[in-house]
Design a protein around this motif. Structure first.
Motif, PDB file in Angstrom:
ATOM      1  N   LEU A  83       0.808  -1.211   0.000  1.00  0.00           N
ATOM      2  CA  LEU A  83       0.000   0.000   0.000  1.00  0.00           C
ATOM      3  C   LEU A  83       0.845   1.266   0.000  1.00  0.00           C
ATOM      4  CD1 LEU A  83      -2.807  -1.063   2.499  1.00  0.00           C
ATOM      5  CD2 LEU A  83      -2.841  -1.118   0.011  1.00  0.00           C
ATOM      6  N   SER A  88      -3.968   2.494  -6.808  1.00  0.00           N
ATOM      7  CA  SER A  88      -5.322   2.602  -6.293  1.00  0.00           C
ATOM      8  C   SER A  88      -5.637   1.413  -5.387  1.00  0.00           C
ATOM      9  CB  SER A  88      -6.324   2.633  -7.454  1.00  0.00           C
ATOM     10  OG  SER A  88      -7.637   2.410  -6.997  1.00  0.00           O
ATOM     11  N   ARG A  89      -6.162   1.698  -4.204  1.00  0.00           N
ATOM     12  CA  ARG A  89      -6.496   0.622  -3.263  1.00  0.00           C
ATOM     13  C   ARG A  89      -7.597  -0.268  -3.814  1.00  0.00           C
ATOM     14  NH1 ARG A  89      -2.257   2.759  -2.400  1.00  0.00           N
ATOM     15  NH2 ARG A  89      -1.725   3.838  -0.472  1.00  0.00           N
ATOM     16  N   HIS A  90      -8.537   0.331  -4.505  1.00  0.00           N
ATOM     17  CA  HIS A  90      -9.587  -0.471  -5.119  1.00  0.00           C
ATOM     18  C   HIS A  90      -9.031  -1.276  -6.297  1.00  0.00           C
ATOM     19  CE1 HIS A  90     -12.210   2.401  -2.917  1.00  0.00           C
ATOM     20  NE2 HIS A  90     -12.948   1.319  -2.773  1.00  0.00           N
ATOM     21  N   VAL A  92      -6.027  -2.587  -6.222  1.00  0.00           N
ATOM     22  CA  VAL A  92      -5.398  -3.717  -5.540  1.00  0.00           C
ATOM     23  C   VAL A  92      -6.444  -4.781  -5.210  1.00  0.00           C
ATOM     24  CG1 VAL A  92      -4.196  -4.461  -3.443  1.00  0.00           C
ATOM     25  CG2 VAL A  92      -3.524  -2.338  -4.578  1.00  0.00           C
ATOM     26  N   ALA A  93      -7.571  -4.332  -4.654  1.00  0.00           N
ATOM     27  CA  ALA A  93      -8.642  -5.265  -4.283  1.00  0.00           C
ATOM     28  C   ALA A  93      -9.195  -5.975  -5.516  1.00  0.00           C
ATOM     29  CB  ALA A  93      -9.758  -4.520  -3.556  1.00  0.00           C
ATOM     30  N   GLY A 220     -11.420  -2.841  -1.043  1.00  0.00           N
ATOM     31  CA  GLY A 220     -10.587  -1.708  -1.421  1.00  0.00           C
ATOM     32  C   GLY A 220     -10.667  -0.578  -0.423  1.00  0.00           C
ATOM     33  N   ASP A 221     -11.844  -0.318   0.105  1.00  0.00           N
ATOM     34  CA  ASP A 221     -12.014   0.746   1.091  1.00  0.00           C
ATOM     35  C   ASP A 221     -11.269   0.410   2.370  1.00  0.00           C
ATOM     36  OD1 ASP A 221     -13.521   3.286   1.747  1.00  0.00           O
ATOM     37  OD2 ASP A 221     -14.200   1.996   3.399  1.00  0.00           O
ATOM     38  N   LEU A 223      -8.576  -1.465   2.544  1.00  0.00           N
ATOM     39  CA  LEU A 223      -7.153  -1.302   2.246  1.00  0.00           C
ATOM     40  C   LEU A 223      -6.757   0.166   2.289  1.00  0.00           C
ATOM     41  CD1 LEU A 223      -6.615  -3.843  -0.678  1.00  0.00           C
ATOM     42  CD2 LEU A 223      -6.068  -4.127   1.737  1.00  0.00           C
ATOM     43  N   ARG A 224      -7.645   1.021   1.859  1.00  0.00           N
ATOM     44  CA  ARG A 224      -7.355   2.453   1.921  1.00  0.00           C
ATOM     45  C   ARG A 224      -7.230   2.917   3.360  1.00  0.00           C
ATOM     46  NH1 ARG A 224     -11.564   6.396  -0.903  1.00  0.00           N
ATOM     47  NH2 ARG A 224     -12.848   5.551   0.800  1.00  0.00           N
ATOM     48  N   SER A 227      -3.731   2.179   4.814  1.00  0.00           N
ATOM     49  CA  SER A 227      -2.661   3.119   4.489  1.00  0.00           C
ATOM     50  C   SER A 227      -2.825   4.444   5.237  1.00  0.00           C
ATOM     51  CB  SER A 227      -2.634   3.374   2.979  1.00  0.00           C
ATOM     52  OG  SER A 227      -3.845   3.955   2.548  1.00  0.00           O
TER      53      SER A 227
END
Length: 232
Positions: A83, A88-90, A92-93, A220-221, A223-224, A227
């Motif tokens: 991260l 983008s975290r989404h 990654v997801a 994704g949210d 994971l955001r 970070s």
């Protein structure tokens, strides 16, 4: 979607000991179907699929696949290194879900379809194959979200499968409206009436899409938030 993350997630999945369990489940299902078909007759092997393959093997494969592509990184804290990259975290997801989804279809839905062909074929094979593909797609997104939300993703996912999808789903007819497995069966029913008709078709399609998209978005949210708070 990031091709590098897809490749790394696939390598992580194939390189873990869980992969062998992931592989053993469909092999066992097909082997049991062949054994019953040979010892008795092909029709006698069919109950194995709605009784064992669809409600147990398929969700277990999805649990193993989804937890393997994300869970270990959350557990050991290495997720923060991923991260730290400007990705983008989404994204990654989504990349990790694609790997879990593909593994679930190959090791879950495809063996069910093959087993159905062995057990007499007809329109039941594509029906249960479609049901498994729909349910497997939704399961993989749902369990990916669970993996992002808790370090006990496997336990939580198994409890969901065994209690909600299994026990309560068979005892309470109303649970069918909130059951991933029942949504898949309802869509598969459009191909063959050999499958049950537990709920409304439009609801089954919409609910499957909402949970799939929502599961990937929630992962994704989460994971955001990793970070932003610097969690390990």
């Amino acid at each position: 979607m990031n091709a590098t993350i897809v490749r790394l997630a696939a390598q992580a999945l194939l390189g873990r000991r869980r992969f062998w369990l992931l592989l053993a489940l469909p092999v066992l299902l097909v082997a049991l179907t062949v054994l019953i078909a040979v010892l008795t007759d092909r029709e006698a092997a069919w109950p194995l699929l709605p009784g064992l393959g669809y409600p147990i093997v398929l969700p277990l494969v999805a649990v193993l696949a989804a937890s393997s592509v994300l869970g270990p990184e959350v557990d050991d804290g290495s997720i923060v290194y991923l991260l730290s990259k400007p990705i983008s975290r989404h994204g990654v997801a989504l990349s990790k879900w694609v790997v879990a989804w593909a593994a679930t279809l190959v090791a879950g839905a495809l063996p069910l379809f093959v087993s159905a062909l062995i057990a007499g074929g007809g329109d039941r094979a594509p029906a249960i194959g479609l049901a498994a593909a729909v349910a497997g797609t939704t399961y993989s997104a749902l369990f990916l979200a669970v993996s992002a939300l808790t370090r006990h993703a496997v336990i939580v996912s198994l409890l969901f499968v065994l209690i909600w999808e299994g026990l309560l789903g068979n005892l309470l007819s109303g649970v069918a409206w909130l059951s991933v497995a029942q949504w898949g069966l309802r869509i598969g029913y459009e191909v063959s009436a050999a499958l049950p008709d537990p709920t409304n078709l439009v609801w089954a399609v919409l609910a499957s899409v909402v949970v799939t998209v929502g599961g990937v978005w929630l992962a994704g949210d989460r994971l955001r938030s990793f970070s932003l708070r610097g969690e390990d």
